[in-house]
Design a protein around this motif. Structure first.
Motif, PDB file in Angstrom:
ATOM      1  N   ARG A   8       0.798  -1.233   0.000  1.00 10.14           N
ATOM      2  CA  ARG A   8       0.000   0.000   0.000  1.00 10.14           C
ATOM      3  C   ARG A   8       0.827   1.278   0.000  1.00 10.14           C
ATOM      4  O   ARG A   8       0.358   2.316  -0.408  1.00 10.14           O
ATOM      5  N   GLY A   9       2.036   1.192   0.538  1.00 10.75           N
ATOM      6  CA  GLY A   9       2.882   2.376   0.588  1.00 10.75           C
ATOM      7  C   GLY A   9       2.972   2.969   1.975  1.00 10.75           C
ATOM      8  O   GLY A   9       2.277   2.563   2.909  1.00 10.75           O
ATOM      9  N   ALA A  10       3.856   3.939   2.092  1.00  6.07           N
ATOM     10  CA  ALA A  10       4.100   4.630   3.348  1.00  6.07           C
ATOM     11  C   ALA A  10       4.525   6.058   3.036  1.00  6.07           C
ATOM     12  O   ALA A  10       4.857   6.390   1.896  1.00  6.07           O
ATOM     13  N   PHE A  11       4.524   6.889   4.050  1.00  5.40           N
ATOM     14  CA  PHE A  11       4.968   8.276   3.914  1.00  5.40           C
ATOM     15  C   PHE A  11       6.423   8.383   4.357  1.00  5.40           C
ATOM     16  O   PHE A  11       6.754   8.011   5.481  1.00  5.40           O
ATOM     17  N   ILE A  50       3.667   4.431   8.451  1.00  9.11           N
ATOM     18  CA  ILE A  50       2.959   3.389   7.705  1.00  9.11           C
ATOM     19  C   ILE A  50       1.533   3.239   8.246  1.00  9.11           C
ATOM     20  O   ILE A  50       1.344   2.827   9.394  1.00  9.11           O
ATOM     21  N   PRO A  51       0.547   3.573   7.410  1.00  5.00           N
ATOM     22  CA  PRO A  51      -0.837   3.332   7.831  1.00  5.00           C
ATOM     23  C   PRO A  51      -1.207   1.867   7.598  1.00  5.00           C
ATOM     24  O   PRO A  51      -0.836   1.287   6.589  1.00  5.00           O
ATOM     25  N   PHE A  52      -1.932   1.286   8.533  1.00  2.00           N
ATOM     26  CA  PHE A  52      -2.375  -0.108   8.406  1.00  2.00           C
ATOM     27  C   PHE A  52      -3.836  -0.189   7.974  1.00  2.00           C
ATOM     28  O   PHE A  52      -4.469  -1.217   8.118  1.00  2.00           O
ATOM     29  N   SER A  53      -4.387   0.895   7.479  1.00  2.00           N
ATOM     30  CA  SER A  53      -5.784   0.878   7.036  1.00  2.00           C
ATOM     31  C   SER A  53      -5.885   1.526   5.663  1.00  2.00           C
ATOM     32  O   SER A  53      -5.013   2.293   5.248  1.00  2.00           O
ATOM     33  N   GLU A  54      -6.952   1.218   4.992  1.00  2.00           N
ATOM     34  CA  GLU A  54      -7.188   1.753   3.644  1.00  2.00           C
ATOM     35  C   GLU A  54      -7.527   3.241   3.674  1.00  2.00           C
ATOM     36  O   GLU A  54      -7.493   3.894   2.644  1.00  2.00           O
ATOM     37  N   ASP A  55      -7.858   3.775   4.841  1.00  2.00           N
ATOM     38  CA  ASP A  55      -8.316   5.160   4.951  1.00  2.00           C
ATOM     39  C   ASP A  55      -7.322   6.176   4.403  1.00  2.00           C
ATOM     40  O   ASP A  55      -7.725   7.245   3.953  1.00  2.00           O
ATOM     41  N   MET A  56      -6.046   5.869   4.465  1.00  2.00           N
ATOM     42  CA  MET A  56      -5.013   6.816   4.018  1.00  2.00           C
ATOM     43  C   MET A  56      -4.621   6.597   2.554  1.00  2.00           C
ATOM     44  O   MET A  56      -3.741   7.275   2.041  1.00  2.00           O
ATOM     45  N   GLU A  91      -5.959   7.345  -0.413  1.00  2.00           N
ATOM     46  CA  GLU A  91      -6.040   8.501  -1.311  1.00  2.00           C
ATOM     47  C   GLU A  91      -4.931   9.502  -1.027  1.00  2.00           C
ATOM     48  O   GLU A  91      -4.381  10.105  -1.946  1.00  2.00           O
ATOM     49  N   LYS A  92      -4.594   9.664   0.240  1.00  2.00           N
ATOM     50  CA  LYS A  92      -3.534  10.607   0.612  1.00  2.00           C
ATOM     51  C   LYS A  92      -2.168  10.075   0.167  1.00  2.00           C
ATOM     52  O   LYS A  92      -1.332  10.840  -0.312  1.00  2.00           O
ATOM     53  N   LEU A  93      -1.952   8.774   0.323  1.00  2.00           N
ATOM     54  CA  LEU A  93      -0.713   8.172  -0.177  1.00  2.00           C
ATOM     55  C   LEU A  93      -0.609   8.354  -1.685  1.00  2.00           C
ATOM     56  O   LEU A  93       0.452   8.726  -2.207  1.00  2.00           O
ATOM     57  N   PHE A  94      -1.707   8.122  -2.398  1.00  2.00           N
ATOM     58  CA  PHE A  94      -1.714   8.269  -3.848  1.00  2.00           C
ATOM     59  C   PHE A  94      -1.401   9.718  -4.236  1.00  2.00           C
ATOM     60  O   PHE A  94      -0.548   9.967  -5.096  1.00  2.00           O
ATOM     61  N   ALA A  95      -2.052  10.670  -3.581  1.00  2.00           N
ATOM     62  CA  ALA A  95      -1.831  12.090  -3.901  1.00  2.00           C
ATOM     63  C   ALA A  95      -0.394  12.507  -3.622  1.00  2.00           C
ATOM     64  O   ALA A  95       0.212  13.245  -4.412  1.00  2.00           O
ATOM     65  N   CYS A  96       0.179  12.047  -2.522  1.00  2.00           N
ATOM     66  CA  CYS A  96       1.564  12.416  -2.191  1.00  2.00           C
ATOM     67  C   CYS A  96       2.558  11.793  -3.158  1.00  2.00           C
ATOM     68  O   CYS A  96       3.662  12.306  -3.327  1.00  2.00           O
ATOM     69  N   GLY A  97       2.164  10.716  -3.815  1.00  2.00           N
ATOM     70  CA  GLY A  97       3.024  10.090  -4.808  1.00  2.00           C
ATOM     71  C   GLY A  97       2.907  10.710  -6.184  1.00  2.00           C
ATOM     72  O   GLY A  97       3.734  10.453  -7.056  1.00  2.00           O
ATOM     73  N   MET A  98       1.902  11.535  -6.394  1.00  2.00           N
ATOM     74  CA  MET A  98       1.667  12.119  -7.717  1.00  2.00           C
ATOM     75  C   MET A  98       2.054  13.588  -7.815  1.00  2.00           C
ATOM     76  O   MET A  98       2.014  14.155  -8.892  1.00  2.00           O
ATOM     77  N   GLN A  99       2.417  14.215  -6.703  1.00  2.00           N
ATOM     78  CA  GLN A  99       2.733  15.634  -6.689  1.00  2.00           C
ATOM     79  C   GLN A  99       4.163  15.848  -6.213  1.00  2.00           C
ATOM     80  O   GLN A  99       4.693  15.048  -5.465  1.00  2.00           O
ATOM     81  N   GLY A 107       0.430  11.720  11.250  1.00  2.00           N
ATOM     82  CA  GLY A 107      -0.593  11.210  12.150  1.00  2.00           C
ATOM     83  C   GLY A 107      -1.500  10.204  11.459  1.00  2.00           C
ATOM     84  O   GLY A 107      -1.500  10.084  10.235  1.00  2.00           O
ATOM     85  N   ASN A 108      -2.286   9.498  12.239  1.00  2.00           N
ATOM     86  CA  ASN A 108      -3.232   8.490  11.747  1.00  2.00           C
ATOM     87  C   ASN A 108      -2.550   7.317  11.056  1.00  2.00           C
ATOM     88  O   ASN A 108      -3.153   6.653  10.220  1.00  2.00           O
ATOM     89  N   CYS A 109      -1.300   7.077  11.401  1.00  2.00           N
ATOM     90  CA  CYS A 109      -0.569   5.905  10.922  1.00  2.00           C
ATOM     91  C   CYS A 109      -0.296   5.026  12.137  1.00  2.00           C
ATOM     92  O   CYS A 109       0.021   5.533  13.209  1.00  2.00           O
ATOM     93  N   GLU A 110      -0.409   3.738  11.943  1.00  2.00           N
ATOM     94  CA  GLU A 110      -0.262   2.824  13.068  1.00  2.00           C
ATOM     95  C   GLU A 110       1.181   2.469  13.395  1.00  2.00           C
ATOM     96  O   GLU A 110       1.475   2.006  14.488  1.00  2.00           O
TER      97      GLU A 110
END
Length: 179
Positions: free
Chosen positions: A35-38, A90-96, A98-106, A133-136
């Motif tokens: 899924r990716g990470a920040f 690293i988020p362990f849920s699908e909730d992040m 869209e944010k992971l995708f956006a950070c990878g495209m900009q 925040g909101n990462c496990e």
């Protein structure tokens, strides 16, 4: 994140125990690769994050380490070279997702991804670069190796699939100082 930071006494420098980098390692590496990470770094007041899906958690030079690859052309490369530290959240849920995708495209050169993606920053415990925040699971790392990876040391398969002429990867290995 709240669960990890609920007891602030445990996070004071004098109360630090050996870094528990192996805790949840299987889950962390699975989410990182699937899924990716920040990957976040900070220089002065500038904070930038990018999405990564390549990384390795291990033990080298007698230290717990996290290794990431970043292309030379990325804004993050300049910041990592200057800051000498980074965090991986690293988020362990699908909730992040869209944010992971956006950070990878900009690019952080032109977009404040933290604001644009409405990411929450949480103060790190040991280094100045915050975690997302909101990462496990998160890792705070101090850079111990920064090496440009050039084509002669890569296998033919890796060259064919991943090398972009004139834009090599840098391999950044950080000592995990807190997680």
């Amino acid at each position: 994140m709240d669960q990890q930071l609920k007891n602030m006494e445990d996070h004071k420098q004098e109360n630090q125990k050996p870094v528990a980098f192996l805790e949840q390692i299987e889950l962390a590496t699975d989410w990182l690769h699937r899924r990716g990470a920040f990957l976040t770094t900070k220089v002065g007041e500038e904070i930038n994050t990018m999405t990564i899906a390549w990384g390795s958690i291990g033990f080298l030079f007698g230290k717990p380490t996290l290794t990431v690859m970043v292309r030379k052309s990325r804004h993050t490369t300049q910041l990592l070279q200057a800051s000498q530290e980074f965090t991986v959240s690293i988020p362990f849920s699908e909730d992040m997702g869209e944010k992971l995708f956006a950070c990878g495209m900009q690019s952080g050169r032109t977009v404040d991804k933290i604001s644009a993606c409405q990411l929450t920053l949480v103060e790190a415990q040991v280094i100045t670069t915050p975690v997302i925040g909101n990462c496990e699971r998160y890792y705070e790392c101090k850079l111990i190796v920064a090496q440009e990876i050039t084509a002669p040391v890569l296998s033919a398969e890796v060259k064919q699939e991943h090398v972009i002429e004139g834009d090599p990867y840098y391999c950044y290995m950080g000592e995990i100082v807190h997680c």
